[in-house]
Write a protein that holds these residues in place. Structure first.
Motif, PDB file in Angstrom:
ATOM      1  N   ARG A 254       1.016   3.443  -3.248  1.00 19.01           N
ATOM      2  CA  ARG A 254       0.269   4.622  -2.795  1.00 19.01           C
ATOM      3  C   ARG A 254      -1.248   4.439  -2.910  1.00 19.01           C
ATOM      4  N   SER A 255      -1.714   3.252  -2.586  1.00 18.50           N
ATOM      5  CA  SER A 255      -3.158   3.005  -2.651  1.00 18.50           C
ATOM      6  C   SER A 255      -3.881   3.621  -1.460  1.00 18.50           C
TER       7      SER A 255
ATOM      8  N   SER B 257       0.826  -1.211   0.000  1.00 18.49           N
ATOM      9  CA  SER B 257       0.000   0.000   0.000  1.00 18.49           C
ATOM     10  C   SER B 257       0.857   1.256   0.000  1.00 18.49           C
ATOM     11  N   ILE B 258       1.974   1.197   0.693  1.00 15.03           N
ATOM     12  CA  ILE B 258       2.880   2.344   0.717  1.00 15.03           C
ATOM     13  C   ILE B 258       3.585   2.494  -0.630  1.00 15.03           C
TER      14      ILE B 258
ATOM     15  N   ASN C 298      -3.663   6.661  -0.750  1.00  9.96           N
ATOM     16  CA  ASN C 298      -4.068   7.993  -1.203  1.00  9.96           C
ATOM     17  C   ASN C 298      -5.459   8.014  -1.808  1.00  9.96           C
TER      18      ASN C 298
ATOM     19  N   THR D 248      -1.981  -3.415  -6.035  1.00  8.73           N
ATOM     20  CA  THR D 248      -1.501  -3.434  -4.647  1.00  8.73           C
ATOM     21  C   THR D 248      -1.748  -4.780  -3.995  1.00  8.73           C
TER      22      THR D 248
END
Length: 136
Positions: free
Chosen positions: A51-52, A47-48, A54, A71
């Motif tokens: 960038r999910s 996720s990082i 966001n 992701t």
């Protein structure tokens, strides 16, 4: 991001329960106990990286689903690699596939539901007052 990590744990539990039905004791239970923190951590890392986090629930739409699928698949692949490197060689591929499907479904449904609730339960905005200057 914390809700996605919690959903990863719930999706993994549901995948194990669906795959092993009444035989969720012994080796499958030990696999679940060992893999739960690994899967949750790998999903958080994915996720990082992608960038999910966001694409939160407020502005979530259909254009965010491919990023969400990427992701989930990357997190699952990383988790399988980590589990394999720690010696868990007989991990069920059915559990992994069920986890990916359930995780995409749970996360999409969760974000869409929260967006729907926000727009349906939010108090209506009062009409704005306007002053016309220069009128007689």
């Amino acid at each position: 991001m914390s809700e996605a990590v919690a959903l990863a744990g719930i999706a993994l539990l549901c995948a194990f329960l669906l795959r092993w039905e009444g035989a969720f004791l012994g080796a499958p239970l030990q696999d679940f106990v060992w893999s739960l923190p690994v899967v949750m951590l790998c999903h958080a890392l994915a996720s990082i990286v992608f960038r999910s986090f966001n694409s939160g629930w407020r502005y979530f739409g259909m254009r965010d689903i491919p990023n969400l699928v990427t992701t989930v698949v990357a997190g699952a692949a990383l988790a399988v690699f980590v589990l394999w490197s720690f010696g868990l060689r007989g991990y069920s591929r059915g559990v992994v596939l069920l986890y990916i499907l359930l995780m995409v479904g749970f996360t999409s449904a969760f974000r869409i539901t929260l967006r729907f609730l926000r727009y349906s339960l939010a108090p209506p905005h009062a009409p704005s007052r306007a002053a016309i200057l220069g009128a007689n």
